[in-house]
Design a protein around this motif. Sequence first.
Motif, PDB file in Angstrom:
ATOM      1  N   GLU A  28       0.725  -0.907   0.109  1.00  0.00           N
ATOM      2  CA  GLU A  28       0.050  -0.223   0.095  1.00  0.00           C
ATOM      3  C   GLU A  28       0.849   1.457  -0.096  1.00  0.00           C
ATOM      4  OE1 GLU A  28      -2.390  -2.651   3.146  1.00  0.00           O
ATOM      5  OE2 GLU A  28      -0.327  -2.094   3.153  1.00  0.00           O
ATOM      6  N   GLY A  37      -0.676   6.786   2.267  1.00  0.00           N
ATOM      7  CA  GLY A  37      -1.304   7.300   3.772  1.00  0.00           C
ATOM      8  C   GLY A  37      -0.538   8.534   3.795  1.00  0.00           C
ATOM      9  N   TRP A  59     -10.576  -2.235   0.085  1.00  0.00           N
ATOM     10  CA  TRP A  59      -9.742  -2.293   1.093  1.00  0.00           C
ATOM     11  C   TRP A  59     -10.613  -1.971   3.172  1.00  0.00           C
ATOM     12  CZ3 TRP A  59      -5.085   0.565   0.712  1.00  0.00           C
ATOM     13  CH2 TRP A  59      -5.184   0.713  -0.226  1.00  0.00           C
ATOM     14  N   TYR A  60      -9.850  -1.907   3.589  1.00  0.00           N
ATOM     15  CA  TYR A  60     -10.781  -2.016   5.991  1.00  0.00           C
ATOM     16  C   TYR A  60     -10.642  -0.439   5.870  1.00  0.00           C
ATOM     17  CZ  TYR A  60     -12.753  -6.759   4.122  1.00  0.00           C
ATOM     18  OH  TYR A  60     -13.787  -7.290   3.696  1.00  0.00           O
ATOM     19  N   ARG A  61     -10.453  -0.786   7.448  1.00  0.00           N
ATOM     20  CA  ARG A  61      -9.814  -0.127   8.417  1.00  0.00           C
ATOM     21  C   ARG A  61      -9.476   0.074   9.364  1.00  0.00           C
ATOM     22  NH1 ARG A  61     -13.210   6.006   7.266  1.00  0.00           N
ATOM     23  NH2 ARG A  61     -14.916   5.072   8.546  1.00  0.00           N
ATOM     24  N   ARG A  63     -11.226  -3.425  12.759  1.00  0.00           N
ATOM     25  CA  ARG A  63     -11.431  -3.595  11.278  1.00  0.00           C
ATOM     26  C   ARG A  63     -12.416  -3.334  10.928  1.00  0.00           C
ATOM     27  NH1 ARG A  63      -6.553  -6.743   8.675  1.00  0.00           N
ATOM     28  NH2 ARG A  63      -5.553  -5.670  10.431  1.00  0.00           N
ATOM     29  N   VAL A  85     -14.229  -0.709   4.220  1.00  0.00           N
ATOM     30  CA  VAL A  85     -14.511   0.913   3.531  1.00  0.00           C
ATOM     31  C   VAL A  85     -15.339   0.219   2.401  1.00  0.00           C
ATOM     32  CG1 VAL A  85     -13.305   2.595   2.324  1.00  0.00           C
ATOM     33  CG2 VAL A  85     -12.290   1.681   5.192  1.00  0.00           C
ATOM     34  N   ASP A 104     -11.656   9.264   9.521  1.00  0.00           N
ATOM     35  CA  ASP A 104     -11.173   8.512   8.798  1.00  0.00           C
ATOM     36  C   ASP A 104      -9.959   8.157   8.898  1.00  0.00           C
ATOM     37  OD1 ASP A 104     -13.096  10.627   6.383  1.00  0.00           O
ATOM     38  OD2 ASP A 104     -13.858   8.573   6.890  1.00  0.00           O
ATOM     39  N   TYR A 107      -5.375   1.828   7.544  1.00  0.00           N
ATOM     40  CA  TYR A 107      -6.166   1.868   5.969  1.00  0.00           C
ATOM     41  C   TYR A 107      -5.266   0.389   5.094  1.00  0.00           C
ATOM     42  CZ  TYR A 107      -8.975   5.496   6.130  1.00  0.00           C
ATOM     43  OH  TYR A 107     -10.414   6.052   6.791  1.00  0.00           O
ATOM     44  N   CYS A 117      -5.357  -3.033   2.665  1.00  0.00           N
ATOM     45  CA  CYS A 117      -6.008  -3.763   1.462  1.00  0.00           C
ATOM     46  C   CYS A 117      -5.564  -5.222   1.411  1.00  0.00           C
ATOM     47  CB  CYS A 117      -4.620  -3.056   0.235  1.00  0.00           C
ATOM     48  SG  CYS A 117      -5.040  -4.181  -1.232  1.00  0.00           S
TER      49      CYS A 117
END
Length: 116
Positions: free
Chosen positions: A6, A9, A36-38, A45, A48, A89, A93, A95
């Motif tokens: 990734e 950011g 995508w997760y965050r 987690r 997204v 937000d 993040y 992947c």
Amino acid sequence: QVQLVESGGGLVQAGGSLRLSCAASGTIFSINTMGWYRQAPGKQRELVATITSGGRTNYADLVKGRFTISRDNVKNTVYLQMNNLKPEDTAVYYCNALVTRLGPQWGQGTQVTVSS
């Protein structure tokens, strides 16, 4: 072995934009869904956005209308364009790629920090 790397950011003020990228490399037969997760501090987690190999997308309600996911199947890369960012937000993040014959693969994560 598949690696997801990734990038993109960083630190941005509220209302700003960032674009995340995630490139998959290694022995890849094919990739189905990418996403995508965050994960924010002290929280689980969460999803997204996801996108299938055919381009069908799915978004979490909290990011609809602000984030856009896309992918380049030739480059095995998925992107996340994030606009109108909010302090909530802020998160790491991650992947994710569902790789044929290997299952879900995860990147190492990239920090996104939104200041108010």
